[in-house]
Design a protein around this motif. Structure first.
Motif, PDB file in Angstrom:
ATOM      1  N   ARG A 192      -7.866  36.210  35.461  1.00 18.22           N
ATOM      2  CA  ARG A 192      -7.816  35.440  36.707  1.00 18.22           C
ATOM      3  C   ARG A 192      -6.535  34.605  36.785  1.00 18.22           C
ATOM      4  O   ARG A 192      -5.923  34.489  37.855  1.00 18.22           O
ATOM      5  CB  ARG A 192      -9.049  34.537  36.824  1.00 18.22           C
ATOM      6  CG  ARG A 192     -10.348  35.305  37.022  1.00 18.22           C
ATOM      7  CD  ARG A 192     -11.465  34.384  37.482  1.00 18.22           C
ATOM      8  NE  ARG A 192     -11.785  33.354  36.505  1.00 18.22           N
ATOM      9  CZ  ARG A 192     -12.661  33.506  35.519  1.00 18.22           C
ATOM     10  NH1 ARG A 192     -13.288  34.674  35.363  1.00 18.22           N
ATOM     11  NH2 ARG A 192     -12.916  32.517  34.688  1.00 18.22           N
ATOM     12  N   LEU A 194      -3.563  34.754  39.592  1.00 24.11           N
ATOM     13  CA  LEU A 194      -3.124  33.595  40.371  1.00 24.11           C
ATOM     14  C   LEU A 194      -1.639  33.311  40.177  1.00 24.11           C
ATOM     15  O   LEU A 194      -0.948  32.896  41.110  1.00 24.11           O
ATOM     16  CB  LEU A 194      -3.941  32.364  39.967  1.00 24.11           C
ATOM     17  CG  LEU A 194      -5.396  32.333  40.441  1.00 24.11           C
ATOM     18  CD1 LEU A 194      -6.142  31.180  39.781  1.00 24.11           C
ATOM     19  CD2 LEU A 194      -5.456  32.200  41.963  1.00 24.11           C
ATOM     20  N   SER A 242      -1.030  36.716  43.434  1.00 25.85           N
ATOM     21  CA  SER A 242      -1.721  36.176  44.605  1.00 25.85           C
ATOM     22  C   SER A 242      -0.740  35.860  45.728  1.00 25.85           C
ATOM     23  O   SER A 242       0.476  35.789  45.528  1.00 25.85           O
ATOM     24  CB  SER A 242      -2.478  34.898  44.220  1.00 25.85           C
ATOM     25  OG  SER A 242      -1.564  33.897  43.810  1.00 25.85           O
ATOM     26  N   VAL A 279       2.429  33.092  45.868  1.00 22.52           N
ATOM     27  CA  VAL A 279       3.017  32.895  44.549  1.00 22.52           C
ATOM     28  C   VAL A 279       4.538  32.789  44.631  1.00 22.52           C
ATOM     29  O   VAL A 279       5.163  32.038  43.877  1.00 22.52           O
ATOM     30  CB  VAL A 279       2.592  34.031  43.592  1.00 22.52           C
ATOM     31  CG1 VAL A 279       3.168  35.371  44.028  1.00 22.52           C
ATOM     32  CG2 VAL A 279       3.021  33.711  42.166  1.00 22.52           C
TER      33      VAL A 279
END
Length: 248
Positions: free
Chosen positions: A174, A178, A182, A185
């Motif tokens: 995860r 992120l 994502s 970013v």
């Protein structure tokens, strides 16, 4: 009438001393020979030895029936592998952090380790798990993708031995998403880069300001020297010129 010789009893002839000593020695040797034991006592001795060995081994073993739900505090927490205590292989700090990880999952993370693994290897697996958990807590958006990959690869190796580290690998996945995959970013990284450059520029300004102060201080020292030496220098120069211009 019996003669005087016939009335005397015949005495047995005495043996020489060395022969008597030899006979006595042989007699003592025969008496001191060990009597061979029969089969059952030897078997009994072997069984007794096995019982003692078993008792000694049991002295080092602890029950595996302890459930994590029975653990109320760190003082109750023992790391058991194949019934043997592993606590001495870990520092108190590592044990404490490992206990916290186990609490987060409500289970012994090592309870499904492959049986028969070397204790040093098990201690290394637990220590690596704790170290990577600490690294995850300390990471940020500037942490490289390579670092995340190394941590995940190490955890994967621990998992192959049966260590319960799936929750850490999920967290890593995860975080990588992120940090690198994502939306937003790119802007976030530009922001971080600009912030870092601002800090660097600010440091350069401070360095230049400090250097400027040094230059100003040097200027003031030179000004003071000029003021104190000016009159003497001019007087000396005047004398020199007078000598230059004097008639031959």
């Amino acid at each position: 009438m019996l003669t005087e010789k016939s009335t005397k009893k015949k005495r047995p002839r005495s043996l020489p001393l060395d022969i008597v000593q030899k006979k006595n020695k042989k007699s003592r040797q025969r008496r001191s020979l060990p009597v061979p034991r029969s089969g059952p006592p030897a078997e009994q001795s072997e069984n007794d030895s096995e019982d003692v060995g078993s008792e000694v081994l049991e002295g080092f073993k602890l029950s595996q029936a302890v459930q994590f739900s029975d653990i109320q505090s760190l003082e109750d927490f023992n790391i058991l592998v194949d019934g043997l205590l592993l606590d001495s292989e870990l520092s108190e700090n590592v044990k404490n952090k490992y206990y916290q990880l186990c609490c987060s999952q409500g289970a012994f993370l090592h309870e499904k380790l492959i049986r028969g693994i070397n204790f040093k290897l098990i201690a290394g697996i637990i220590s690596e798990t704790v170290n990577i958990a600490d690294a995850i807590r300390a990471c940020n958006l500037t942490t490289s993708r390579d670092e995340f990959a190394i941590w995940d690869k190490t955890l994967e190796g621990c998992e192959l031995f049966g260590m319960n580290v799936g929750f850490l690998r999920s967290r890593l996945s995860r975080l990588v998403g992120l940090a690198y995959d994502s939306e937003g970013v790119t802007k976030t990284r530009r922001y971080i880069q600009a912030r870092n450059e601002q800090v660097r520029t600010s440091e350069e300004i401070r360095d230049l300001e400090a250097k400027l102060l040094d230059l100003k201080a040097a200027y003031e020292r030179f000004s003071a020297d000029i003021n104190s030496l000016k009159s003497k220098a001019e007087s000396h120069e005047l004398k020199f010129q007078e000598e230059v211009l004097a008639p031959w």
